[in-house]
Write a protein that holds these residues in place. Structure first.
Motif, PDB file in Angstrom:
ATOM      1  N   LEU A  21      66.385 -25.956  38.429  1.00 24.95           N
ATOM      2  CA  LEU A  21      65.780 -25.428  39.654  1.00 24.95           C
ATOM      3  C   LEU A  21      66.804 -24.846  40.614  1.00 24.95           C
ATOM      4  N   ASP A  22      67.978 -25.443  40.691  1.00 23.65           N
ATOM      5  CA  ASP A  22      68.970 -24.910  41.621  1.00 23.65           C
ATOM      6  C   ASP A  22      69.400 -23.505  41.194  1.00 23.65           C
ATOM      7  N   THR A  23      69.548 -23.300  39.884  1.00 20.78           N
ATOM      8  CA  THR A  23      69.886 -21.968  39.376  1.00 20.78           C
ATOM      9  C   THR A  23      68.730 -20.999  39.617  1.00 20.78           C
ATOM     10  N   VAL A  24      67.500 -21.495  39.403  1.00 23.69           N
ATOM     11  CA  VAL A  24      66.319 -20.658  39.631  1.00 23.69           C
ATOM     12  C   VAL A  24      66.249 -20.209  41.084  1.00 23.69           C
ATOM     13  N   THR A  25      66.407 -21.159  42.006  1.00 26.27           N
ATOM     14  CA  THR A  25      66.275 -20.801  43.418  1.00 26.27           C
ATOM     15  C   THR A  25      67.434 -19.934  43.894  1.00 26.27           C
ATOM     16  N   ALA A  26      68.620 -20.120  43.314  1.00 30.18           N
ATOM     17  CA  ALA A  26      69.736 -19.246  43.672  1.00 30.18           C
ATOM     18  C   ALA A  26      69.429 -17.805  43.282  1.00 30.18           C
ATOM     19  N   ARG A  27      68.929 -17.610  42.055  1.00 29.64           N
ATOM     20  CA  ARG A  27      68.577 -16.251  41.620  1.00 29.64           C
ATOM     21  C   ARG A  27      67.398 -15.722  42.434  1.00 29.64           C
ATOM     22  N   PHE A  28      66.447 -16.584  42.752  1.00 25.24           N
ATOM     23  CA  PHE A  28      65.285 -16.188  43.552  1.00 25.24           C
ATOM     24  C   PHE A  28      65.725 -15.585  44.890  1.00 25.24           C
ATOM     25  N   TYR A  29      66.587 -16.308  45.614  1.00 28.78           N
ATOM     26  CA  TYR A  29      67.017 -15.794  46.913  1.00 28.78           C
ATOM     27  C   TYR A  29      67.859 -14.530  46.759  1.00 28.78           C
ATOM     28  N   ASP A  30      68.733 -14.502  45.735  1.00 29.42           N
ATOM     29  CA  ASP A  30      69.577 -13.322  45.548  1.00 29.42           C
ATOM     30  C   ASP A  30      68.732 -12.076  45.290  1.00 29.42           C
ATOM     31  N   THR A  31      67.744 -12.193  44.412  1.00 27.87           N
ATOM     32  CA  THR A  31      66.938 -11.018  44.079  1.00 27.87           C
ATOM     33  C   THR A  31      65.991 -10.655  45.214  1.00 27.87           C
ATOM     34  N   MET A  32      65.337 -11.638  45.805  1.00 28.52           N
ATOM     35  CA  MET A  32      64.379 -11.334  46.867  1.00 28.52           C
ATOM     36  C   MET A  32      65.078 -10.722  48.073  1.00 28.52           C
ATOM     37  N   LEU A  33      66.163 -11.345  48.531  1.00 27.76           N
ATOM     38  CA  LEU A  33      66.841 -10.824  49.710  1.00 27.76           C
ATOM     39  C   LEU A  33      67.615  -9.550  49.392  1.00 27.76           C
ATOM     40  N   GLY A  34      67.995  -9.368  48.109  1.00 28.77           N
ATOM     41  CA  GLY A  34      68.640  -8.119  47.721  1.00 28.77           C
ATOM     42  C   GLY A  34      67.688  -6.954  47.817  1.00 28.77           C
ATOM     43  N   GLU A  35      66.419  -7.180  47.428  1.00 25.89           N
ATOM     44  CA  GLU A  35      65.420  -6.113  47.483  1.00 25.89           C
ATOM     45  C   GLU A  35      64.703  -6.041  48.825  1.00 25.89           C
ATOM     46  N   HIS A  36      64.714  -7.161  49.557  1.00 24.94           N
ATOM     47  CA  HIS A  36      64.058  -7.202  50.871  1.00 24.94           C
ATOM     48  C   HIS A  36      65.023  -7.789  51.917  1.00 24.94           C
ATOM     49  N   PRO A  37      66.104  -7.082  52.233  1.00 24.61           N
ATOM     50  CA  PRO A  37      67.067  -7.613  53.205  1.00 24.61           C
ATOM     51  C   PRO A  37      66.460  -7.826  54.583  1.00 24.61           C
ATOM     52  N   GLU A  38      65.328  -7.168  54.838  1.00 25.76           N
ATOM     53  CA  GLU A  38      64.681  -7.347  56.148  1.00 25.76           C
ATOM     54  C   GLU A  38      64.213  -8.778  56.370  1.00 25.76           C
ATOM     55  N   LEU A  39      64.045  -9.562  55.279  1.00 30.18           N
ATOM     56  CA  LEU A  39      63.618 -10.953  55.431  1.00 30.18           C
ATOM     57  C   LEU A  39      64.692 -11.818  56.080  1.00 30.18           C
ATOM     58  N   LEU A  40      65.944 -11.376  56.013  1.00 27.86           N
ATOM     59  CA  LEU A  40      67.012 -12.103  56.707  1.00 27.86           C
ATOM     60  C   LEU A  40      66.921 -11.898  58.212  1.00 27.86           C
ATOM     61  N   ASP A  41      66.167 -10.890  58.621  1.00 24.56           N
ATOM     62  CA  ASP A  41      66.065 -10.549  60.032  1.00 24.56           C
ATOM     63  C   ASP A  41      65.030 -11.438  60.712  1.00 24.56           C
ATOM     64  N   GLY A  42      65.452 -12.621  61.118  1.00 23.66           N
ATOM     65  CA  GLY A  42      64.597 -13.501  61.903  1.00 23.66           C
ATOM     66  C   GLY A  42      63.835 -14.530  61.124  1.00 23.66           C
ATOM     67  N   LEU A  43      63.885 -14.509  59.775  1.00 23.77           N
ATOM     68  CA  LEU A  43      63.117 -15.472  59.001  1.00 23.77           C
ATOM     69  C   LEU A  43      64.014 -16.438  58.245  1.00 23.77           C
ATOM     70  N   PHE A  44      64.920 -15.924  57.431  1.00 23.06           N
ATOM     71  CA  PHE A  44      65.811 -16.781  56.663  1.00 23.06           C
ATOM     72  C   PHE A  44      67.149 -16.910  57.381  1.00 23.06           C
ATOM     73  N   ASN A  45      67.631 -18.132  57.496  1.00 25.45           N
ATOM     74  CA  ASN A  45      68.914 -18.402  58.138  1.00 25.45           C
ATOM     75  C   ASN A  45      70.037 -18.118  57.144  1.00 25.45           C
ATOM     76  N   ARG A  46      70.877 -17.142  57.460  1.00 29.28           N
ATOM     77  CA  ARG A  46      71.892 -16.762  56.490  1.00 29.28           C
ATOM     78  C   ARG A  46      73.006 -17.791  56.371  1.00 29.28           C
ATOM     79  N   GLY A  47      73.184 -18.631  57.379  1.00 24.60           N
ATOM     80  CA  GLY A  47      74.141 -19.727  57.248  1.00 24.60           C
ATOM     81  C   GLY A  47      73.689 -20.717  56.189  1.00 24.60           C
TER      82      GLY A  47
END
Length: 393
Positions: A21-47
């Motif tokens: 699961l840790d590998t799955v979620t790492a790839r999940f965030y990488d691909t989702m935020l790579g294609e939708h960087p706008e989600l980092l804007d106010g929703l996901f904490n980049r820290g």
């Protein structure tokens, strides 16, 4: 409730899915935020993204939910769902986000599990996901309605800083007033999210306990986390350095389910460092009620000068006829010296305990309380950031 076919598949695949699961979620965030960087804007904490805490929390939540479905098929894991839903509400999460998350999470699952991700396996875990998502969507809709909001899109509004007060060299409290219109009333112990625009233009949000309220005003307490204590907190550092009377902040509706309970049973409040903030709120709520129940307040800190809301806590304890307190300071100057040790502390019979502080601190205190006979179900905790510690009942 899972279908019998899906339950059998989830049961047989849970060990291997949990392992990856840790590998799955790492790839999940990488691909989702790579294609939708706008989600980092106010929703996901980049820290939290950089530290890996967010993916660890997501992996833990999915595994915990699946395990709960298998262990108690006729029950819903309300405690787990409530904590997640309240955090989502504080960020204004909307229903459509679950469809986006589903797309990338299951894409990551298929990629990582490869040939093991058969149609039957994917279908079973898809059922788990939508059971969890459906429960969260319904709970979040109810929480938005209770706050007088139509959807999460209405969660944010501007507030003006009217007072700034230094609590310690690294901690300030900020009093806020809403810009027009009444604001939802908080329950003692709840928090709000504050969203700010960082120097690079990206908006980031962080949660802060409401340590005070009076009429329309609300107060939050912000600790600057210096590099070396952990990753420097960029939102808290920015607020600590720049928020002044007249500043405008975007603030969400209050959320959080670790709140002041009813009844007259004893309470034990144990905190360390900035974990004192929910305890200040609970004590304030008790004082407003004129509560007379026994309350034991325990706090640990490095030194008296580092203890935020120290005088206020003492005043609130003094105003409650059934309250008493003990402090531990590593440098001395409190009731006891060193780290918190419950040896010799008389835990009230029938107490409900509230914990807040670093995870190792909470683990230690919880262990001592269990040894003292406090049932696990009566030990509650608050965490700042992703929940990496889900105490088992």
């Amino acid at each position: 409730m899972l279908s019998p076919e899906s339950a059998a598949t989830v049961r047989s695949t849970l060990p291997v899915v949990a392992e990856h699961l840790d590998t799955v979620t790492a790839r999940f965030y990488d691909t989702m935020l790579g294609e939708h960087p706008e989600l980092l804007d106010g929703l996901f904490n980049r820290g939290n993204q950089a530290s890996g805490e967010q993916r660890a929390a997501l992996a833990g939540a999915v595994a915990a939910f699946a395990s709960a479905l298998l262990a108690h098929p006729d029950e819903r894991p309300d405690a787990l769902l409530s904590r997640i839903a309240h955090k989502h509400v504080s960020l204004g999460v909307t229903e459509d986000r679950y469809t986006v998350v589903h797309k990338y999470l299951f894409g990551a699952l298929a990629h990582v599990l490869a040939d093991a991700a058969t149609p039957a396996v994917v279908a079973a875990w898809d059922e788990v996901y939508w059971l969890m998502a459906g429960a969260l969507i319904a709970l979040e809709a109810r929480l938005y309605a209770e706050a007088g909001l139509a959807t999460g899109r209405d969660a944010w509004r501007p507030w003006t800083v009217t007072e700034r007060r230094e609590q310690t060299p690294d901690t300030v409290s900020l009093t806020l007033e809403p810009d027009g219109g009444a604001a939802p009333a908080p329950r003692p112990g709840q928090y709000v999210s504050v969203r700010v625009r960082m120097p690079d233009g990206v908006r980031q949000a962080r949660q802060y306990t409401l340590t005070g309220w009076d009429g329309t005003s609300r107060r939050i307490t912000v600790k600057r986390l210096r590099a070396g204590e952990g990753p420097a907190g960029e939102v808290s550092t920015l607020l600590h350095g720049t928020a002044r009377p007249g500043s405008t902040l975007m603030v969400s509706a209050p959320a959080g389910d670790v709140v002041l309970p009813g009844g007259d049973h004893p309470l034990l409040l144990a905190s360390a460092g900035i974990g004192c903030t929910p305890m200040v709120a609970l004590l304030r709520g008790l004082a407003e009620r004129g509560d007379t129940r026994p309350v034991l307040v325990l706090h640990a800190d490095r030194a008296p000068r580092d203890h935020a809301h120290r005088d206020e806590t003492a005043a609130l304890v003094g105003a409650l006829p059934g309250a008493r307190s003990l402090t531990w300071y590593e440098t001395g100057g409190g009731d006891r010296t060193g780290r918190m040790d419950l040896a010799g502390v008389d835990v009230p019979e029938g107490a409900e305990a509230f914990l807040c502080g670093p995870t190792p601190f909470m683990r230690g205190v919880r262990t001592r309380l269990l040894e003292a006979g406090v049932p696990a179900r009566r030990i509650r905790y608050e965490v700042f950031g992703p929940d990496l510690w889900r105490a088992a009942d």
